[in-house]
Design an enzyme around this catalytic site. Structure first.
Site, PDB file in Angstrom:
ATOM      1  N   ASP A  39       1.945  -1.307  11.872  1.00 49.25           N
ATOM      2  CA  ASP A  39       0.616  -1.663  11.354  1.00 49.25           C
ATOM      3  C   ASP A  39       0.225  -3.107  11.679  1.00 49.25           C
ATOM      4  O   ASP A  39      -0.903  -3.517  11.416  1.00 49.25           O
ATOM      5  CB  ASP A  39       0.570  -1.473   9.832  1.00 49.25           C
ATOM      6  N   ARG A  92      -6.309   1.420  18.063  1.00 50.49           N
ATOM      7  CA  ARG A  92      -6.116  -0.035  17.921  1.00 50.49           C
ATOM      8  C   ARG A  92      -5.869  -0.747  19.243  1.00 50.49           C
ATOM      9  O   ARG A  92      -6.069  -1.959  19.331  1.00 50.49           O
ATOM     10  CB  ARG A  92      -4.992  -0.317  16.919  1.00 50.49           C
ATOM     11  N   GLY A 132      -5.352   7.620   5.297  1.00 51.42           N
ATOM     12  CA  GLY A 132      -4.491   8.526   6.041  1.00 51.42           C
ATOM     13  C   GLY A 132      -3.240   8.884   5.251  1.00 51.42           C
ATOM     14  O   GLY A 132      -2.779  10.026   5.268  1.00 51.42           O
ATOM     15  N   LYS A 192       0.832  -1.207   0.000  1.00 51.13           N
ATOM     16  CA  LYS A 192       0.000   0.000   0.000  1.00 51.13           C
ATOM     17  C   LYS A 192       0.866   1.256   0.000  1.00 51.13           C
ATOM     18  O   LYS A 192       0.649   2.167  -0.795  1.00 51.13           O
ATOM     19  CB  LYS A 192      -0.912  -0.034   1.229  1.00 51.13           C
ATOM     20  N   ARG A 235      -9.036  12.044  12.322  1.00 52.41           N
ATOM     21  CA  ARG A 235      -7.617  11.727  12.554  1.00 52.41           C
ATOM     22  C   ARG A 235      -6.744  12.981  12.625  1.00 52.41           C
ATOM     23  O   ARG A 235      -7.007  13.980  11.957  1.00 52.41           O
ATOM     24  CB  ARG A 235      -7.127  10.759  11.467  1.00 52.41           C
ATOM     25  N   ARG A 267       2.870   5.978  -3.265  1.00 50.53           N
ATOM     26  CA  ARG A 267       4.009   6.796  -3.677  1.00 50.53           C
ATOM     27  C   ARG A 267       4.295   6.671  -5.172  1.00 50.53           C
ATOM     28  O   ARG A 267       4.776   7.603  -5.806  1.00 50.53           O
ATOM     29  CB  ARG A 267       5.231   6.409  -2.837  1.00 50.53           C
ATOM     30  N   SER A 272       7.140   8.715  12.342  1.00 47.59           N
ATOM     31  CA  SER A 272       6.035   8.625  11.391  1.00 47.59           C
ATOM     32  C   SER A 272       6.524   8.832   9.972  1.00 47.59           C
ATOM     33  O   SER A 272       7.064   9.891   9.627  1.00 47.59           O
ATOM     34  CB  SER A 272       4.972   9.676  11.712  1.00 47.59           C
TER      35      SER A 272
END
Ligand code: S3P
Length: 758
Positions: A632, A663, A410, A337, A438, A342, A484
């Protein structure tokens, strides 16, 4: 009984079907109707569409508490006039007048002029057929069709009269929406009135062609489909075009502009221009419903294929899992993903044509693809994972006409904040209800500090509103406050446009696909440990590459095959980027039997086949340095931990609280439902594993799991069924398609007992 006595003025298809519908459902005490055609009145009475027919309006409406005007638009004035000239107290005291005309502004003006003291509720049923007249009447015409009730901006309209009219429409099976008048007339000018005008115009033009005979003789599907509506009633459409004249003129102008652009592209052999229009149009046609409904793309498509039900009906889909099963065989997981997003972004910003293979056709990556189409980039596909991107260069993006809709993604909204913040045009991004909650400050703040003009809500969430930057952005040094990849990438995208060299210092190893892919597109990015620097103004050069399988999607099967007895699963060509392989390290620390085969490099990224066999896992304290490398994959890891012997403890993972759902909370809740001792902590979780060396023993109980709109929660709990004692219902799983289209089929292939229910 909603009304006592209803008088329907006009007995054509629309008025007649309404009268017949409310009579059949006994929604009113008595149904009267007016038409000057005596023969039609007799037919309507005979077929019991109405109780009593009249050929004069005055007698028809005597004592009515509902008057429905269902005449052609041009005849409205005479009806309103007749109503205004009635003797005093002729109508019931609480009478409500409504209509079924497809133009509202002009009708409301007439109501204000002639019956300013009566309650008037303008209505517009979106139903019809090319057939007209009493013989076409169908009492169930409105079932599952939309009816728009417009809020009258002037004149009299109480909430209770609006409500009663609404109830009546709902009583005949319609779905009622309310809308302001001006919006109604503009929207219907483009969605209904213009297509009718074009169909009439095309048939008329071709009918005048000298080869007319041959044209009509050979005209097959396309012509027939396109011109079906040109067989509609000319008088009715004549009236509508004039009643909505101003909106029609602008719609025709807008259309002519588009048509001229297409003509120009054809004349000048501009193939890319033509492909741009066609691919954008095809994608828009497929996705407009989705955007309207603000929900998952493929869940809708699937529903429309699987059922003949009206698209405006919504269904939530769930996974129903039977306990036990296997997780074995050889599978290929869909494309990564992060890299798929990208590939579109950098392909679009590059000079030349980029060919991508293995592109993930999941909704998140498709949202990015659509966003770039909205900004004028020609993108062919995706078809079987292949995408061709015709780059427009660093400065070639165009202002999107409307707001950019990112769905659930996101990565799209965060990375694009960096990119759009650097553009010389204004833009606005929104998404589905989950994305609207978010945090966006983490990207908006650093990009604004480079000189961008980005606004987010007071709560720090979307919509993301971008005004053009005052002059070029300036390079910054940015000390990342969080680990991040999305924040790092947003800053790097803005840095491409900035004056000077931007430097970033990370505090942990966030995934580095942006840096790797920028290099593949010919950009110099210096990486020295946690320090990254990029000089602005460099151009991107198109390149071809293959996206490997997504290790995050593979994680569910890594866990499934580890916990299910007698498993032996091979996953082909999975991405092994070292910033992503934490899940393998963690599972191996827990004792998983995972081996890598066929390791190689594809497009600057390491890939390998992964073989995984069942193993009795053991609980561990998860090393904090592995947290960003498996960020993730924790929902799946928690399922593994539940099957392990002993306690598993996770700390330093507060980022999990701001993913597609919280989560930590979502997983703790679901695990508890299934009988696992799982204790949520502010930055992690403590799970008491129930494994005891017997790989066939059930670990999880039975129950219904909430997914909180989070794809990874849904897929993780699906794997729990492999070791459950009873059925597990994983609720609301449409979002699985954001990252893993085809998950259910692949899971079934490996031996899980999973079905979709609604
Ligand atoms: C992603 C980065 C990660 C990850 C997300 C994809 C990316 O988010 O959770 O699924 O493609 O850059 P953060 O940057 O918020 O850690």
């Amino acid at each position: 009984m909603i009304f006592q006595k209803c008088a329907v003025i006009g007995l054509g298809l629309i008025g007649g079907s309404f009268a017949a519908g409310i009579k059949a459902k006994a929604l009113v005490g008595q149904v009267n109707a007016y038409t000057p055609r005596e023969d039609h009145l007799r037919i309507a009475e005979h077929l019991e569409y109405i109780d009593q027919g009249y050929s004069d309006i005055q007698s028809c409406v005597k004592d009515a508490d509902l008057v429905v005007i269902a005449v052609p638009v041009a005849a409205f004035e005479s009806v309103f006039q007749a109503l205004s000239e009635l003797p005093e107290n002729w109508l019931a005291p609480n009478v409500v007048v409504t209509d079924v005309g497809s133009v509202k502004g002009s009708v409301i003006a007439l109501a204000n002029q002639y019956i300013p003291d009566l309650q008037f509720v303008p209505g517009h049923p979106i139903a019809g057929s090319e057939k007209s007249g009493i013989l076409a009447v169908n009492p169930s015409l409105y079932e599952k069709h939309m009816v728009v009730i417009t809020e009258s901006s002037s004149g009299k309209q109480s909430a209770s009269s609006r409500d009663k009219v609404k109830q009546l429409w709902e009583g005949v099976g319609a779905l009622v929406k309310t809308m302001p008048v001006e919006e109604h007339d503009r929207i219907f000018a483009v969605t209904s009135h213009l297509p009718h005008l074009l169909a009439f115009s095309l048939v008329d033009t071709l009918a005048g062609d000298p080869a007319q005979q041959a044209i009509f003789q050979f005209a097959a599907g396309g012509f027939r489909d396109f011109t079906r509506i040109a067989a509609s009633d000319p008088v009715m459409w004549h009236d509508i075009f004039f009643a909505n004249k101003e909106n029609m003129l602008s719609a025709i102008d807008e259309f002519s502009e588009g048509l001229n652009a297409l003509r120009g592209a054809l004349e000048t052999d501009n193939h890319e221009g033509i492909m741009g229009i066609l691919t954008r149009s095809q994608a828009a046609r497929q996705h407009f419903q989705v955007i309207l409904e603000q929900r998952a793309f493929s869940s809708l498509e699937k529903q429309s294929k699987e059922s003949s039900k009206d698209m405006s009906e919504t269904h939530v889909q769930h996974f129903l899992l039977q306990p036990g099963g296997q997780c074995s065989g050889e599978i290929t997981i869909p494309g990564d993903k992060s890299m798929s997003h990208r590939s579109i972004m950098f392909g679009a910003l590059s000079e030349g044509t980029t060919n991508v293979k293995g592109f993930l056709e999941g909704e998140d990556a498709l949202a990015t693809l659509q966003a770039f189409r909205d900004m004028g980039v020609v993108i062919e596909g995706p078809k079987d994972g292949e995408v061709v991107i015709h780059g427009v260069g660093l400065h070639g993006l165009k202002q999107p006409k409307g707001e950019i809709y990112v769905g659930n993604s996101g990565t799209t909204i965060r990375l694009m904040t960096g990119l759009l913040g650097a553009q010389q045009f204004a833009s606005r991004m929104v998404g589905d209800p989950t994305i609207m909650k978010r945090p966006m400050g983490r990207v908006a703040n650093p990009v604004n500090s480079m000189g961008a003009n980005i606004t987010i809500s007071d709560a720090g969430t979307p919509p993301v509103v971008i005004e053009p930057a005052q002059g070029p952005l300036k390079a910054i040094h940015y000390d990342m406050p969080v680990v991040s990849a999305q924040v790092k990438s947003a800053v790097l995208l803005a840095a491409l446009y900035a004056e000077g060299t931007t430097t970033i210092k990370e505090i942990g190893p966030a995934r580095d696909h942006t840096e790797r892919m920028l290099k593949a597109f010919g950009v110099e990015v210096e990486v020295d440990g946690y320090n990254i620097s990029l000089k602005g103004g460099q151009k991107l050069v198109a390149t071809d590459f293959t996206v490997p399988a997504d290790i995050s999607s593979s994680a569910f099967f890594l866990v499934g095959a580890s916990i299910a007895p007698n498993s032996n699963l091979l996953m082909k060509q999975v991405g092994m980027n070292p910033t992503r392989t934490g899940v393998i390290d963690i599972l191996k620390l827990m004792g998983a039997d995972i081996t890598l085969e066929n390791e190689q490099f594809v497009g600057g990224e390491p890939v390998a086949d992964i073989r995984v066999k069942s193993a009795q896992l053991k609980g561990i304290q998860i090393p904090e340095e592995l947290v960003p490398l498996a960020i993730d994959e924790f929902p799946a890891i928690f399922v593994a931990a539940s099957c392990a012997e002993g306690e598993t403890k996770l700390t330093g993972a507060e980022e999990l609280r701001v993913k597609e759902s919280d989560r930590i909370a979502s997983m703790a809740a679901g695990l508890k439902t299934l009988g696992i001792d799982a204790e949520a902590q502010p930055d992690g979780i403590i799970i008491q594993g129930k494994g005891n060396g017997d790989l066939a023993a059930p670990i999880f109980g039975t129950g219904e799991i909430e997914t909180f709109g989070d794809h990874r929660i849904a897929m993780s709990f699906s794997m729990a069924a492999l070791r459950a004692s009873g059925t597990i219902l994983v609720k609301d799983t449409g979002h699985v398609a954001t990252s893993f289209p085809g998950f259910k089929d692949l899971a079934q292939m490996t031996g899980l007992n999973v079905e979709i229910t609604t």
